[in-house]
Design a protein around this motif. Structure first.
Motif, mmCIF file in Angstrom:
data_model
loop_
_atom_site.group_PDB
_atom_site.id
_atom_site.type_symbol
_atom_site.label_atom_id
_atom_site.label_comp_id
_atom_site.label_asym_id
_atom_site.label_seq_id
_atom_site.Cartn_x
_atom_site.Cartn_y
_atom_site.Cartn_z
ATOM 1 N N ILE A 252 7.012 30.703 28.184
ATOM 2 C CA ILE A 252 7.521 29.362 28.171
ATOM 3 C C ILE A 252 8.021 28.921 29.633
ATOM 4 C CG2 ILE A 252 7.700 29.205 25.648
ATOM 5 C CD1 ILE A 252 10.747 29.723 26.037
ATOM 6 N N LEU A 253 7.892 27.638 29.904
ATOM 7 C CA LEU A 253 8.723 27.121 30.926
ATOM 8 C C LEU A 253 9.715 26.463 30.400
ATOM 9 C CD1 LEU A 253 8.494 26.511 34.097
ATOM 10 C CD2 LEU A 253 6.995 24.344 33.372
ATOM 11 N N LEU B 114 5.606 16.460 35.151
ATOM 12 C CA LEU B 114 6.506 16.842 34.214
ATOM 13 C C LEU B 114 7.622 16.383 34.347
ATOM 14 C CD1 LEU B 114 5.204 20.660 32.925
ATOM 15 C CD2 LEU B 114 4.722 18.268 31.815
ATOM 16 N N GLY B 115 8.054 15.902 35.549
ATOM 17 C CA GLY B 115 9.542 15.790 35.903
ATOM 18 C C GLY B 115 10.465 16.778 35.995
ATOM 19 N N VAL B 116 9.920 17.800 36.516
ATOM 20 C CA VAL B 116 10.605 19.205 36.613
ATOM 21 C C VAL B 116 10.851 19.290 38.146
ATOM 22 C CG1 VAL B 116 10.821 21.565 36.221
ATOM 23 C CG2 VAL B 116 9.556 20.082 34.572
ATOM 24 N N VAL C 263 12.092 23.074 26.535
ATOM 25 C CA VAL C 263 10.750 23.702 26.677
ATOM 26 C C VAL C 263 9.776 22.924 27.090
ATOM 27 C CG1 VAL C 263 9.163 25.476 25.635
ATOM 28 C CG2 VAL C 263 11.263 25.885 25.377
ATOM 29 N N LEU C 264 9.015 22.892 28.028
ATOM 30 C CA LEU C 264 7.726 21.803 28.426
ATOM 31 C C LEU C 264 6.380 22.408 28.533
ATOM 32 C CD1 LEU C 264 9.851 19.939 31.296
ATOM 33 C CD2 LEU C 264 9.798 19.183 29.005
ATOM 34 N N TRP C 265 6.590 23.779 28.627
ATOM 35 C CA TRP C 265 5.010 24.084 28.753
ATOM 36 C C TRP C 265 5.168 25.831 27.971
ATOM 37 C CZ3 TRP C 265 3.902 28.840 31.011
ATOM 38 C CH2 TRP C 265 2.317 29.270 31.181
ATOM 39 N N ARG D 208 1.557 24.750 40.040
ATOM 40 C CA ARG D 208 1.224 23.713 40.985
ATOM 41 C C ARG D 208 2.371 22.748 41.400
ATOM 42 N NH1 ARG D 208 -3.468 23.361 43.560
ATOM 43 N NH2 ARG D 208 -2.805 21.090 44.157
ATOM 44 N N SER D 209 2.815 22.640 42.354
ATOM 45 C CA SER D 209 4.329 21.601 42.516
ATOM 46 C C SER D 209 3.910 20.172 42.132
ATOM 47 C CB SER D 209 4.625 21.797 43.989
ATOM 48 O OG SER D 209 5.029 22.865 44.378
#
Length: 228
Positions: A146-147, A119-121, A219-221, A112-113
């Motif tokens: 992982i994102l 997340l600040g990505v 790595v955020l997610w 989702r945008s």
């Protein structure tokens, strides 16, 4: 519709007569016939018998609160609701390192945008890859996705407040091997490269060594893959 009428209709669908249906299901002769007789002697089955007849004929037997059988409206998401993030073929080792060939893109994963923005990505700076190994378990398991935010390529010192949480996880390349670890700046000269699995020792590296790494991103997610 009466129970007997439902059974008769099902027998027609299966192209079976009563004797054939009873024999195929291993039911005693007359077990079904007694509930579909066309005279006043038609029997009304108890719940156990009705359930057994339904099972024999492949019918659902349900007794409970009313169920909603109405049509469910499916509203397709708008294209701008989701961002398709590239999935790279390269794996990131949670151990000593994984040597990858090409960084080929093998697909995309939709996020989702609005969630990415929280997340600040920036979507164009996000990448997805898989983890190999167990040194980051139980946080990251073998096969997890992982994102990675590729805009975060510098390991910065953390505030005292943020030190109450575990150090951030980074994806990086060292000596040609792709890895994923927690990295913490200890002081001006040293960094700690840490695993979540206690069986793996913390690595202490000089600033020059960390500077020579290629930090892929932060790595955020992550999404766990079932191990069962």
């Amino acid at each position: 519709m009466a129970f007997a009428d439902v059974i008769l209709s099902r027998l027609d669908e299966l192209d079976l007569n009563v004797n054939q249906a009873e024999a195929r299901a291993g039911l005693p002769q007359g077990y079904i016939r007694g509930v579909i007789r066309n005279d006043e002697k038609r029997a009304i089955p108890n719940l156990d018998k009705a359930a057994r007849i339904c099972e024999a004929l492949g019918l659902e037997f349900y007794f409970g609160p009313p169920r909603d059988h109405g049509a469910v409206e499916v509203v397709p998401p708008k294209d701008d609701d989701f961002a398709k993030i590239p999935i790279h073929e390269a794996t990131l080792a949670a151990g000593s390192g994984s040597v990858n060939g090409a960084e080929e893109i093998v697909g995309t994963l939709a996020f989702r945008s609005d969630w990415l923005r929280k997340l600040g990505v920036v979507a164009s700076k996000a990448r997805v890859a898989r983890v190999h190994g167990d040194s980051m378990a139980p946080t990251l398991c073998d096969g997890d996705m992982i994102l990675i935010d590729t805009s975060k390529t510098e390991v910065v010192s953390r505030s005292k407040a943020s030190r109450r949480r575990p150090p951030p996880i980074y994806a990086f390349v060292e000596d040609g091997a792709a890895r994923v670890k927690r990295i913490e700046r200890i002081d001006e000269d040293f960094y700690a490269v840490m695993s979540d699995n206690p069986e793996f020792q913390t690595e202490f590296k000089r600033k020059s060594s960390v500077n020579s790494m290629k930090i892929i991103g932060k790595v955020l997610w992550w999404g766990h893959t079932s191990q069962e």
